[in-house]
Design a protein around this motif. Structure first.
Motif, PDB file in Angstrom:
ATOM      1  N   ALA A 141       5.628   0.003   4.387  1.00  9.89           N
ATOM      2  CA  ALA A 141       5.519  -0.192   5.831  1.00  9.89           C
ATOM      3  C   ALA A 141       4.738   0.944   6.479  1.00  9.89           C
ATOM      4  O   ALA A 141       3.875   0.712   7.338  1.00  9.89           O
ATOM      5  CB  ALA A 141       6.918  -0.293   6.447  1.00  9.89           C
ATOM      6  N   MET A 142       5.014   2.176   6.079  1.00 13.99           N
ATOM      7  CA  MET A 142       4.352   3.330   6.688  1.00 13.99           C
ATOM      8  C   MET A 142       2.864   3.381   6.370  1.00 13.99           C
ATOM      9  O   MET A 142       2.028   3.651   7.241  1.00 13.99           O
ATOM     10  CB  MET A 142       5.025   4.624   6.218  1.00 13.99           C
ATOM     11  N   LEU A 143       2.531   3.116   5.110  1.00 12.31           N
ATOM     12  CA  LEU A 143       1.148   3.290   4.667  1.00 12.31           C
ATOM     13  C   LEU A 143       0.283   2.072   4.973  1.00 12.31           C
ATOM     14  O   LEU A 143      -0.877   2.206   5.383  1.00 12.31           O
ATOM     15  CB  LEU A 143       1.117   3.597   3.170  1.00 12.31           C
ATOM     16  N   ALA A 144       0.833   0.860   4.779  1.00 11.28           N
ATOM     17  CA  ALA A 144       0.012  -0.341   4.938  1.00 11.28           C
ATOM     18  C   ALA A 144      -0.377  -0.591   6.382  1.00 11.28           C
ATOM     19  O   ALA A 144      -1.398  -1.239   6.642  1.00 11.28           O
ATOM     20  CB  ALA A 144       0.740  -1.561   4.375  1.00 11.28           C
ATOM     21  N   GLN A 145       0.406  -0.092   7.354  1.00 14.69           N
ATOM     22  CA  GLN A 145       0.009  -0.327   8.738  1.00 14.69           C
ATOM     23  C   GLN A 145      -1.158   0.567   9.149  1.00 14.69           C
ATOM     24  O   GLN A 145      -1.844   0.277  10.125  1.00 14.69           O
ATOM     25  CB  GLN A 145       1.193  -0.118   9.680  1.00 14.69           C
ATOM     26  N   ARG A 146      -1.437   1.614   8.386  1.00 10.82           N
ATOM     27  CA  ARG A 146      -2.513   2.537   8.755  1.00 10.82           C
ATOM     28  C   ARG A 146      -3.707   2.525   7.812  1.00 10.82           C
ATOM     29  O   ARG A 146      -4.779   3.004   8.176  1.00 10.82           O
ATOM     30  CB  ARG A 146      -1.961   3.968   8.823  1.00 10.82           C
ATOM     31  N   PHE A 147      -3.513   2.004   6.594  1.00 10.07           N
ATOM     32  CA  PHE A 147      -4.583   2.094   5.602  1.00 10.07           C
ATOM     33  C   PHE A 147      -4.712   0.790   4.821  1.00 10.07           C
ATOM     34  O   PHE A 147      -3.741   0.060   4.629  1.00 10.07           O
ATOM     35  CB  PHE A 147      -4.305   3.233   4.613  1.00 10.07           C
ATOM     36  N   THR A 148      -5.928   0.557   4.341  1.00 13.61           N
ATOM     37  CA  THR A 148      -6.202  -0.561   3.445  1.00 13.61           C
ATOM     38  C   THR A 148      -6.983  -0.018   2.254  1.00 13.61           C
ATOM     39  O   THR A 148      -8.216   0.013   2.267  1.00 13.61           O
ATOM     40  CB  THR A 148      -7.026  -1.655   4.152  1.00 13.61           C
ATOM     41  N   PRO A 149      -6.290   0.459   1.223  1.00 13.88           N
ATOM     42  CA  PRO A 149      -7.021   0.947   0.041  1.00 13.88           C
ATOM     43  C   PRO A 149      -7.860  -0.164  -0.574  1.00 13.88           C
ATOM     44  O   PRO A 149      -7.406  -1.305  -0.697  1.00 13.88           O
ATOM     45  CB  PRO A 149      -5.889   1.388  -0.900  1.00 13.88           C
ATOM     46  N   ARG A 150      -9.091   0.183  -0.939  1.00 17.33           N
ATOM     47  CA  ARG A 150     -10.021  -0.816  -1.484  1.00 17.33           C
ATOM     48  C   ARG A 150     -10.406  -0.439  -2.911  1.00 17.33           C
ATOM     49  O   ARG A 150     -10.699   0.717  -3.202  1.00 17.33           O
ATOM     50  CB  ARG A 150     -11.266  -0.917  -0.603  1.00 17.33           C
ATOM     51  N   LEU A 151     -10.429  -1.472  -3.769  1.00 18.20           N
ATOM     52  CA  LEU A 151     -10.800  -1.259  -5.163  1.00 18.20           C
ATOM     53  C   LEU A 151     -12.271  -0.922  -5.295  1.00 18.20           C
ATOM     54  O   LEU A 151     -13.109  -1.349  -4.494  1.00 18.20           O
ATOM     55  CB  LEU A 151     -10.509  -2.513  -5.985  1.00 18.20           C
ATOM     56  N   ARG A 152     -12.577  -0.165  -6.322  1.00 19.61           N
ATOM     57  CA  ARG A 152     -13.977   0.060  -6.683  1.00 19.61           C
ATOM     58  C   ARG A 152     -14.640  -1.292  -6.993  1.00 19.61           C
ATOM     59  O   ARG A 152     -14.008  -2.186  -7.568  1.00 19.61           O
ATOM     60  CB  ARG A 152     -14.043   0.974  -7.904  1.00 19.61           C
ATOM     61  N   LEU A 194      -6.413   3.125 -11.591  1.00 20.31           N
ATOM     62  CA  LEU A 194      -6.604   2.260 -10.431  1.00 20.31           C
ATOM     63  C   LEU A 194      -7.342   3.048  -9.346  1.00 20.31           C
ATOM     64  O   LEU A 194      -6.739   3.524  -8.385  1.00 20.31           O
ATOM     65  CB  LEU A 194      -5.258   1.745  -9.912  1.00 20.31           C
ATOM     66  N   PRO A 195      -8.664   3.187  -9.507  1.00 18.48           N
ATOM     67  CA  PRO A 195      -9.438   3.946  -8.525  1.00 18.48           C
ATOM     68  C   PRO A 195      -9.615   3.151  -7.232  1.00 18.48           C
ATOM     69  O   PRO A 195     -10.040   2.003  -7.253  1.00 18.48           O
ATOM     70  CB  PRO A 195     -10.780   4.158  -9.233  1.00 18.48           C
ATOM     71  N   MET A 196      -9.276   3.772  -6.099  1.00 22.30           N
ATOM     72  CA  MET A 196      -9.372   3.090  -4.814  1.00 22.30           C
ATOM     73  C   MET A 196      -9.883   4.057  -3.755  1.00 22.30           C
ATOM     74  O   MET A 196      -9.681   5.276  -3.844  1.00 22.30           O
ATOM     75  CB  MET A 196      -8.011   2.532  -4.381  1.00 22.30           C
ATOM     76  N   VAL A 197     -10.554   3.504  -2.757  1.00 24.63           N
ATOM     77  CA  VAL A 197     -10.994   4.281  -1.601  1.00 24.63           C
ATOM     78  C   VAL A 197     -10.010   4.007  -0.465  1.00 24.63           C
ATOM     79  O   VAL A 197      -9.737   2.852  -0.134  1.00 24.63           O
ATOM     80  CB  VAL A 197     -12.424   3.895  -1.174  1.00 24.63           C
ATOM     81  N   ILE A 198      -9.463   5.075   0.108  1.00 25.97           N
ATOM     82  CA  ILE A 198      -8.522   4.939   1.212  1.00 25.97           C
ATOM     83  C   ILE A 198      -9.312   4.632   2.484  1.00 25.97           C
ATOM     84  O   ILE A 198     -10.074   5.457   2.980  1.00 25.97           O
ATOM     85  CB  ILE A 198      -7.697   6.223   1.404  1.00 25.97           C
ATOM     86  N   THR A 199      -9.127   3.425   3.000  1.00 27.95           N
ATOM     87  CA  THR A 199      -9.851   2.969   4.184  1.00 27.95           C
ATOM     88  C   THR A 199      -8.880   2.873   5.360  1.00 27.95           C
ATOM     89  O   THR A 199      -7.836   2.236   5.251  1.00 27.95           O
ATOM     90  CB  THR A 199     -10.480   1.584   3.928  1.00 27.95           C
ATOM     91  N   PRO A 200      -9.200   3.510   6.491  1.00 29.01           N
ATOM     92  CA  PRO A 200      -8.271   3.454   7.633  1.00 29.01           C
ATOM     93  C   PRO A 200      -8.323   2.102   8.320  1.00 29.01           C
ATOM     94  O   PRO A 200      -9.323   1.397   8.277  1.00 29.01           O
ATOM     95  CB  PRO A 200      -8.788   4.558   8.558  1.00 29.01           C
ATOM     96  N   ARG A 201      -7.226   1.733   8.948  1.00 28.45           N
ATOM     97  CA  ARG A 201      -7.204   0.572   9.814  1.00 28.45           C
ATOM     98  C   ARG A 201      -6.473   0.980  11.089  1.00 28.45           C
ATOM     99  O   ARG A 201      -5.682   1.918  11.096  1.00 28.45           O
ATOM    100  CB  ARG A 201      -6.525  -0.633   9.155  1.00 28.45           C
ATOM    101  N   ARG A 202      -6.729   0.262  12.162  1.00 26.74           N
ATOM    102  CA  ARG A 202      -6.124   0.592  13.449  1.00 26.74           C
ATOM    103  C   ARG A 202      -5.007  -0.388  13.748  1.00 26.74           C
ATOM    104  O   ARG A 202      -5.255  -1.578  13.951  1.00 26.74           O
ATOM    105  CB  ARG A 202      -7.180   0.543  14.561  1.00 26.74           C
ATOM    106  N   PRO A 203      -3.749   0.093  13.770  1.00 30.10           N
ATOM    107  CA  PRO A 203      -2.650  -0.805  14.148  1.00 30.10           C
ATOM    108  C   PRO A 203      -2.841  -1.330  15.563  1.00 30.10           C
ATOM    109  O   PRO A 203      -3.622  -0.790  16.355  1.00 30.10           O
ATOM    110  CB  PRO A 203      -1.413   0.102  14.052  1.00 30.10           C
ATOM    111  N   ALA A 204      -2.098  -2.363  15.880  1.00 32.75           N
ATOM    112  CA  ALA A 204      -2.254  -3.009  17.183  1.00 32.75           C
ATOM    113  C   ALA A 204      -2.031  -2.036  18.330  1.00 32.75           C
ATOM    114  O   ALA A 204      -2.752  -2.022  19.313  1.00 32.75           O
ATOM    115  CB  ALA A 204      -1.275  -4.184  17.303  1.00 32.75           C
ATOM    116  N   THR A 205      -1.020  -1.187  18.218  1.00 34.40           N
ATOM    117  CA  THR A 205      -0.741  -0.176  19.233  1.00 34.40           C
ATOM    118  C   THR A 205      -0.548   1.140  18.516  1.00 34.40           C
ATOM    119  O   THR A 205       0.559   1.452  18.077  1.00 34.40           O
ATOM    120  CB  THR A 205       0.537  -0.516  20.033  1.00 34.40           C
ATOM    121  N   PRO A 206      -1.625   1.924  18.334  1.00 32.88           N
ATOM    122  CA  PRO A 206      -1.528   3.122  17.509  1.00 32.88           C
ATOM    123  C   PRO A 206      -0.468   4.081  18.021  1.00 32.88           C
ATOM    124  O   PRO A 206      -0.336   4.309  19.220  1.00 32.88           O
ATOM    125  CB  PRO A 206      -2.927   3.746  17.626  1.00 32.88           C
TER     126      PRO A 206
END
Length: 461
Positions: free
Chosen positions: A408-419, A438-450
């Motif tokens: 819950a904490m991490l998925a609302q702020r980030f979307t890790p993407r596979l190589r 499992l190499p991934m790039v940590i990609t930020p996302r903006r929650p509805a109400t940050p």
């Protein structure tokens, strides 16, 4: 009637060429729900159907125990910790420890989980700003190791956390190699043997020092962690406390069982989300609607049912322990086939969770399997990621709470993407893993109400 199965040479060749996990799956497709392999005097019986899970763990549980199959784990890793102990000792330890791991009991560690989750949020924000690729399994292992060591010993320094984590993982790797027949005799002074002995000495010495330190102070000043609870626990009938050896064994067991399996679950969750965008979209919708960017409290998890459904589906499709063993005390019959006394019965969450008789489109990642209605309609023993019955993993509630909170904490702020074009190579060495990482790039996302990172709703951290 004996179960069908491959000959010894075919088994050895198949495991070497396909790996244990895939070769067993191939035998299941060829021979059906019960098959066996004879290795010298030892008989391995593989049983995949939920009815077999019920028989071994519930209706005929008195005929099955953790005997010779767990000798290596007992000798080289956890001694007589609760995972490997048997008989009266197991019953005594289970009774003493069970209150610490009830759904209510593990709530005491929710704040700790949230604090470490908030630190990882801050780390990932820094990584996301640079587009840094990370090994996601290492990220998850570090956070779960930190949480369990703080819960167990009130360990706060990262140096101490990393030292204990590395030492126990060295011991675990050694045990896995021995069980796979990949290690030389103990008495040979190989680098692997020396590394294992040094790691074991470091772990035993560290735990003994902690116990001695606490015994040298007033009990009222002890921190409220799992070690203190174990030290204070008394047998109701005898008033007896745990010996120092048992305290050490249970501490190692708790760390081994309490960080690796949850780390694997969280690692596989990121892989599942990266490869199932519609699931990720629904997960984000729930997190944004309920949390609006805030750090969740343990109480708010009740409002995040889909998040828990994602965790349960990860545990179905990618159970950290793909197999577990129960040794037959006397002859038995499973699905009409003879099981001789002394046979090691291999039960498999990995393949039971893929049984086409039970699961529709079993290879598809579908959290909607875990609605209340669908779960109630399913075979009661089709799902056993933590085993089932009286020897269900005692830490299952701790692991579910930790996974639910961290996701819950991490998925609302980030979307890790596979190589790009990455394909995992699944394997089993004791636990389920991916040999190419499992190499991934940590990609930020903006929650509805940050909200603010680390905002614990006014509570001190």
């Amino acid at each position: 009637m004996r179960p069908p199965g491959p000959g010894l040479l075919q088994f050895i060749h198949g495991v070497r060429t396909l790996g244990f996990l895939d070769f067993v799956g191939k035998q299941w497709r060829e021979h059906g729900d019960v098959f066996q392999v004879r290795i010298g005097r030892r008989t391995l019986v593989f049983a995949m159907h939920p009815d077999a899970v019920e028989r071994v763990n519930i209706s005929h549980r008195q005929n099955y125990d953790k005997l010779g199959s767990y000798d290596g784990v007992r000798k080289y890793l956890i001694g007589n910790g609760i995972v490997a102990s048997t008989g009266d000792l197991w019953r005594r330890q289970r009774k003493l420890m069970a209150p610490f791991y009830t759904p209510k009991g593990v709530q005491a560690y929710a704040e700790l989980m949230i604090r470490d989750g908030a630190r990882l949020v801050e780390r990932w924000e820094a990584l996301a700003s640079k587009g840094t690729e990370v090994e996601i399994a290492e990220e998850m292992t570090n956070v779960t190791a930190s949480i369990i060591l703080k819960a167990m010993f009130s360990t706060e320094t990262m140096e101490s956390i990393h030292q204990m984590k590395d030492a126990v993982e060295t011991m675990l790797s050694f045990v896995n190699d021995r069980m796979a027949g990949l290690s030389l005799p103990d008495w040979l002074p190989t680098s692997k043997n020396r590394k294992y002995l040094a790691a074991r000495e470091r772990v035993h010495r560290s735990i003994s020092a902690l116990i001695a330190q606490r015994r040298g102070t007033d009990e009222a000043s002890w921190p409220d962690d799992l070690l203190s609870r174990l030290m204070k626990a008394r047998d109701e009938e005898t008033g007896q406390a745990m010996s120092e050896t048992l305290l050490r064994d249970e501490s190692i067991t708790t760390f081994f069982a309490g960080h690796e399996t949850t780390a694997r679950t969280m690692t596989f969750a990121w892989y599942a989300l990266a490869t199932n965008p519609k699931v990720t979209e629904r997960l984000h919708e729930e997190l944004d609607r309920v949390l609006g960017g805030r750090t969740p409290t343990a109480d708010e998890l009740r409002q995040l049912p889909y998040t828990l459904q994602v965790v349960k589906e990860v545990l179905r499709l990618y159970p950290a322990a793909p197999f577990y063993v129960r040794d037959a005390l006397a002859a038995d019959r499973i699905a009409g086939f003879d099981v001789p006394a002394g046979a090691a019965v291999m039960l498999s969450p990995y393949y039971t969770h893929r049984h086409p008789e039970i699961w529709e489109n079993p290879e598809v990642f579908d959290p909607d399997r875990w609605t209340r209605e669908r779960e109630a309609a399913r075979h009661g023993y089709a799902y056993h990621p933590f085993a089932i019955g009286q020897r269900i993993c005692i830490g299952n509630n701790f692991s579910l709470l930790e996974s639910h909170l961290l996701l819950a904490m991490l998925a609302q702020r980030f979307t890790p993407r596979l190589r790009a074009r990455f394909e995992p190579r699944w394997t089993m060495q004791g636990t389920l893993g991916i040999t190419n990482g499992l190499p991934m790039v940590i990609t930020p996302r903006r929650p509805a109400t940050p909200g603010r990172v680390g905002d614990l709703d006014g509570r001190s951290g």
